[in-house]
Design a protein around this motif. Structure first.
Motif, PDB file in Angstrom:
ATOM      1  N   ARG A 139     -14.428  26.092   9.749  1.00  0.00           N
ATOM      2  CA  ARG A 139     -15.804  26.482  10.055  1.00  0.00           C
ATOM      3  C   ARG A 139     -16.579  26.827   8.783  1.00  0.00           C
ATOM      4  O   ARG A 139     -17.805  26.697   8.748  1.00  0.00           O
ATOM      5  N   ARG A 140     -15.832  27.245   7.712  1.00  0.00           N
ATOM      6  CA  ARG A 140     -16.513  27.619   6.472  1.00  0.00           C
ATOM      7  C   ARG A 140     -16.747  26.418   5.557  1.00  0.00           C
ATOM      8  O   ARG A 140     -17.568  26.458   4.666  1.00  0.00           O
ATOM      9  N   GLY A 141     -15.979  25.373   5.744  1.00  0.00           N
ATOM     10  CA  GLY A 141     -16.106  24.212   4.867  1.00  0.00           C
ATOM     11  C   GLY A 141     -17.483  23.581   4.961  1.00  0.00           C
ATOM     12  O   GLY A 141     -18.084  23.489   6.038  1.00  0.00           O
ATOM     13  N   LYS A 142     -17.990  23.111   3.798  1.00  0.00           N
ATOM     14  CA  LYS A 142     -19.334  22.544   3.756  1.00  0.00           C
ATOM     15  C   LYS A 142     -19.464  21.302   4.622  1.00  0.00           C
ATOM     16  O   LYS A 142     -20.456  21.100   5.310  1.00  0.00           O
ATOM     17  N   ARG A 143     -18.428  20.449   4.625  1.00  0.00           N
ATOM     18  CA  ARG A 143     -18.495  19.170   5.353  1.00  0.00           C
ATOM     19  C   ARG A 143     -18.107  19.340   6.802  1.00  0.00           C
ATOM     20  O   ARG A 143     -18.412  18.495   7.640  1.00  0.00           O
ATOM     21  N   THR A 144     -17.396  20.448   7.143  1.00  0.00           N
ATOM     22  CA  THR A 144     -16.880  20.582   8.511  1.00  0.00           C
ATOM     23  C   THR A 144     -17.484  21.740   9.290  1.00  0.00           C
ATOM     24  O   THR A 144     -17.113  21.952  10.441  1.00  0.00           O
ATOM     25  N   ARG A 145     -18.397  22.490   8.650  1.00  0.00           N
ATOM     26  CA  ARG A 145     -18.927  23.670   9.326  1.00  0.00           C
ATOM     27  C   ARG A 145     -19.712  23.311  10.587  1.00  0.00           C
ATOM     28  O   ARG A 145     -19.856  24.111  11.496  1.00  0.00           O
ATOM     29  N   SER A 146     -20.221  22.072  10.625  1.00  0.00           N
ATOM     30  CA  SER A 146     -21.018  21.669  11.805  1.00  0.00           C
ATOM     31  C   SER A 146     -20.150  21.087  12.932  1.00  0.00           C
ATOM     32  O   SER A 146     -20.653  20.721  13.993  1.00  0.00           O
ATOM     33  N   HIS A 147     -18.824  20.940  12.686  1.00  0.00           N
ATOM     34  CA  HIS A 147     -17.949  20.342  13.708  1.00  0.00           C
ATOM     35  C   HIS A 147     -17.735  21.295  14.866  1.00  0.00           C
ATOM     36  O   HIS A 147     -17.743  22.522  14.696  1.00  0.00           O
ATOM     37  N   GLU A 148     -17.501  20.683  16.033  1.00  0.00           N
ATOM     38  CA  GLU A 148     -17.263  21.491  17.234  1.00  0.00           C
ATOM     39  C   GLU A 148     -15.783  21.846  17.308  1.00  0.00           C
ATOM     40  O   GLU A 148     -14.914  20.955  17.375  1.00  0.00           O
TER      41      GLU A 148
END
Length: 844
Positions: A139-148
């Motif tokens: 959830r904190r990662g820049k590329r993955t923070r928007s993932h559900e």
């Protein structure tokens, strides 16, 4: 959680029911695919399995598919360069993932990221299970923070549902560039590629995003599938039709087999009745012979016993008188005793014939294609000239012909006839002179003397037999249809004359050569009739029981020849009918050098214009007319037929002995001749037939069984050196409705015009009146592209007096000979006739 298990099991069953395990297994190793390679025929195999399979093939650049045998050309890189089957690999991974998800409990699913902790969450976008720590980092990662990110149980349920569709939205990694997914599609190469491929190997190619191209491709594939399913339906219908036809064929086969069995049973019953009848005849004959012999022996025994009694009493009385009688007693009976003893001593000792007990059964060994023959009762020594063991109805035979004084041969020599398929076959040889060469000509002749239409297809091997060790038999073979106008066939130059006559070659010895012919013949085709005798002979009408007499199998008849001393021509006895054939005795004087003899023949006087033959045995007798003289007899066995209807002895007995009254055979200048004849059933153009098997298809082959019975055919005839043709040219005969048809071509001169005359000829050489209606299309075949066949049609009633019909001006001669017209090439033209014929009619 427990409440979900039945649902999961149902999902698992549903997924596995959609895809079979065989689809994901290599048919070579029967294991799950490893590095699957797909062939152009869409069959998939493990890369290593294909390498081993291809290594076994001797042809290095191509091989056959192990499943469908479709030929596949290997690319330059070998098996490794074949296309990868990403679909099968992806499907296999999806199925394995589905099984793994279904089999694992929710609290035991590991984290896909750290692979250490149990998963409590799942990323919908990345399709990965995550533990608490990895989920926080995700959830904190820049590329993955928007993932559900959702709970593990819910994520697992979504993934099971997703894998159940058997589709994976993830793209495979390019095999040439690590970590690069193949999301582009090269239109030039028709293959998915990655981003690096677009810059490197496919730089100047036309390509686009795979997701954009797939929509149109799916639609095209669906259209093709729709057509393919329609074709599948047609093939399924054909499969059903094949199964139906197979069932019908099985039913037809069973019915035909039942019919064959029924026909065979009927024939067996008939033949059994013949065998039993023959058995009864043999037993009756045996009983008659033994009864007669027993009567003779009984009479001899009575005579011996009576004479022995007389001798015994006389000897006993005489012995007692000599030993015990007085001188007066001896002298008193002397005269009576000596007279009685002399009377008894003069009496002949009874003769007991040595062969009187010689009665045996000769089984006559059966051979292939023989008629029913049990054997015969033999009551005397076996004759040297026994009946031939093979029947004239056999389908094949080998026979020899020895030619004496060969180097003096200046005309044709013909062997005795050998019957095959009830036709008489002979070997014919003669010297042949061609230019400065002299050769031995050898032919096979079907010597059927018939005035009716007939034909017989046969194959033969003509052989010159070596008479020296180590020399091979010289053979030549042929196949031919024999018929009335073409009843011999063979080789005009069988072997050079000097080779045959050279003793070193090993074919001649003591100026003799030995020829041999192996002949195999089909059943002859022609007219059939019941053979009868000569109805013009009044003697045939005599007798109270003529109808029964004609069917008798044997008979004895006599013939008195008067004025023998003045006999200078043939004398014929009245006919006696045996087996429905008229038999006669023929007697005449025969002059040979300084000898004169009585010639005695048996003649089968069958006045028939058809092919026939009859095997018979005979005993010809000269009857004594003086007491104490024995009957003079000579025996023979022979096959009588149309060209050889008499047989016997040219030197039956010297003439002076016949005419000598002291010999006891002549009285009042008259002799009595007698013939005992036993004949088999006569044969014509007939054979034993149970039936036949019929199929709808016309079987095309060179020598078709019963080819002569076809109703239509196409005849082709190549005329060589056409421009120099000055006379009629005939094609070989082709049999249609048992008639021989030929093409006749010749130059026709009309006024100032010269034309090609093209006729159809029905070449039936028969003394019977016949007719046949036929239609034909006569064709001149082009030998140049773009030129049409030139045709003309005809319809005609062919008959014995008008055996050909056609067109005297079929085409102008100069047009036929013009190469620009396209009908002539290398001096040759090709003529063709398609003939359709009706059945011939024999009118007389």
């Amino acid at each position: 959680m427990e409440g979900l298990k039945p649902k999961e099991e149902t999902k698992d069953d549903s997924l596995l029911s959609k895809i079979s395990g065989d689809f994901l297994e290599c048919t070579i190793c029967l294991e799950p695919f490893k590095d699957p390679k797909v062939l152009p025929c869409l069959h998939t195999f493990c890369e290593d399995c294909l390498k081993k399979f291809v290594a076994q093939d001797k042809v290095k650049n191509k091989f056959l598919c192990p499943t469908c045998r479709t030929e596949t050309v290997l690319p330059k890189g070998g098996v490794a360069s074949l296309n990868n089957n990403f679909f099968v690999q992806s499907l296999s991974d999806t199925v394995q993932a589905h099984k793994s998800l279904v089999s694992k409990e929710d609290d035991k699913v590991p984290c896909d990221n750290c692979e250490e902790e149990g998963a409590s969450h799942g990323c919908v976008v990345c399709e990965e299970f995550l533990c608490d720590d990895c989920a926080c980092a995700h959830r904190r990662g820049k590329r993955t923070r928007s993932h559900e990110v959702i709970g593990a149980a819910e994520f697992k349920e979504q993934m099971i549902t997703k894998t159940e569709t058997l589709k994976s939205k993830s793209l495979p990694i390019c095999p040439k560039h690590d970590d690069e997914k193949m999301k582009f599609y090269c239109e030039t190469c028709k293959h998915p590629i990655c981003r690096d491929c677009t810059v490197l190997q496919h730089k100047n190619h036309k390509y686009g995003y795979l997701v954009d191209a797939v929509v149109d491709v799916r639609a095209k594939i669906k259209d093709k599938l729709k057509v393919a399913r329609q074709k599948m339906t047609k093939y399924q219908d054909k499969a059903s039709a094949v199964a139906k036809k197979q069932a019908e064929l099985d039913t037809s086969r069973k019915k035909a087999a039942d019919d064959i069995n029924a026909a065979a049973e009927e024939e067996i019953k008939y033949l059994t009745s013949l065998v039993k009848r023959r058995q009864t005849e043999l037993k009756e004959k045996l009983a008659a012979i033994t009864a007669d012999r027993s009567k003779q022996l009984s009479a001899t025994a009575d005579s011996v016993e009576s004479t022995l009694g007389c001798l015994s009493s006389t000897v006993d009385f005489s012995q007692k008188v000599v030993e015990h009688g007085s001188d007066f007693d001896v002298m008193n009976v002397y005269s009576d005793v000596t007279e009685r003893l002399e009377s008894l001593l003069k009496g002949p000792v009874p003769h007991i014939p040595g062969d009187i007990s010689h009665v045996l059964f000769d089984p006559k060994t059966r051979q292939k294609e023989k008629v029913v023959v049990l054997g015969n009762i033999v009551d005397e020594e076996t004759q040297d000239d026994e009946m031939e063991t093979e029947e004239e109805s056999r389908a094949e035979a080998t026979f020899r012909f020895t030619v004496d004084n060969f180097n003096k041969l200046d005309e044709e020599k013909i062997s005795p006839a050998r019957f095959i398929r009830n036709l008489p076959w002979k070997i014919l040889i003669q010297p042949e002179h061609n230019a400065n060469k002299k050769s031995l000509s050898v032919y096979l002749q079907c010597d059927a003397d018939s005035n009716s239409l007939w034909s017989c297809s046969a194959s033969a091997e003509l052989r010159l037999i070596p008479q020296k060790n180590g020399v091979q038999t010289y053979t030549r073979k042929f196949e031919h249809i024999f018929y009335s106008k073409e009843n011999d066939w063979g080789f005009a130059e069988f072997m050079p004359w000097q080779v045959v006559c050279d003793p070193q070659k090993g074919y001649i010895k003591d100026n003799k050569i030995i020829l041999e012919a192996y002949v195999r013949a089909d059943a002859p085709c022609g007219e059939k009739e019941t053979i009868v005798g000569n109805s013009d002979d009044e003697d045939l009408l005599k007798g109270e029981t003529e109808e029964e007499e004609q069917l008798q199998t044997e008979a004895t008849f006599r013939f008195k020849v008067e004025n023998v001393s003045k006999l200078n021509e043939e004398k014929f006895s009245p006919a006696v009918v045996i087996r429905n054939l008229p038999w006669k005795i023929v007697a005449k004087p025969e002059h040979n050098a300084n000898n004169k003899s009585l010639a005695f023949y048996l003649q089968c006087d069958a006045d028939s214009k058809r092919l026939w033959s009859c095997r018979a045995s005979a005993e010809l007798r000269l009857i004594p007319q003086k007491n104490g003289v024995q009957t003079y007899t000579r025996k023979f066995e022979h096959i009588f037929y149309s060209k050889e209807n008499d047989w016997g002895f040219a030197e039956f007995m010297p003439w002076h002995e016949v005419c000598d009254p002291q010999k006891g055979y002549i009285k009042n200048n008259t002799i009595v001749l007698e013939a005992y004849v036993r004949a088999d059933a006569p044969r014509g153009m007939k054979e034993i037939i149970l039936g036949n098997i019929f199929v709808e298809e016309i079987l095309k082959k060179k020598m078709e069984e019963e080819e002569e019975l076809q109703t239509e055919a196409t005849i082709r005839f190549t005329v060589e050196n056409f421009s120099k043709v000055k006379e009629s040219k005939f094609s070989p005969a082709v049999f249609i409705c048992n008639l021989p048809w030929k093409i006749l071509a010749k130059p026709e001169h009309n006024a100032n015009n010269k034309s090609l005359g093209f006729y159809l000829q029905c070449d039936a050489d028969s003394k019977s009146l016949w007719s046949c209606s036929a239609s034909a299309e006569l064709r001149l075949i082009p030998q140049k592209n773009g030129v049409q066949t030139y045709t003309r049609n005809l319809r005609h009633l062919f008959h014995s007096d008008e055996g050909n019909w056609g067109f005297s001006e079929f085409m102008p001669w100069h047009e036929v000979c013009d190469p620009q017209r396209g009908y002539i090439k290398d001096g040759k033209i090709i003529l063709e006739a398609h003939v359709k014929s009706g059945a011939p009619y024999i009118t007389a």
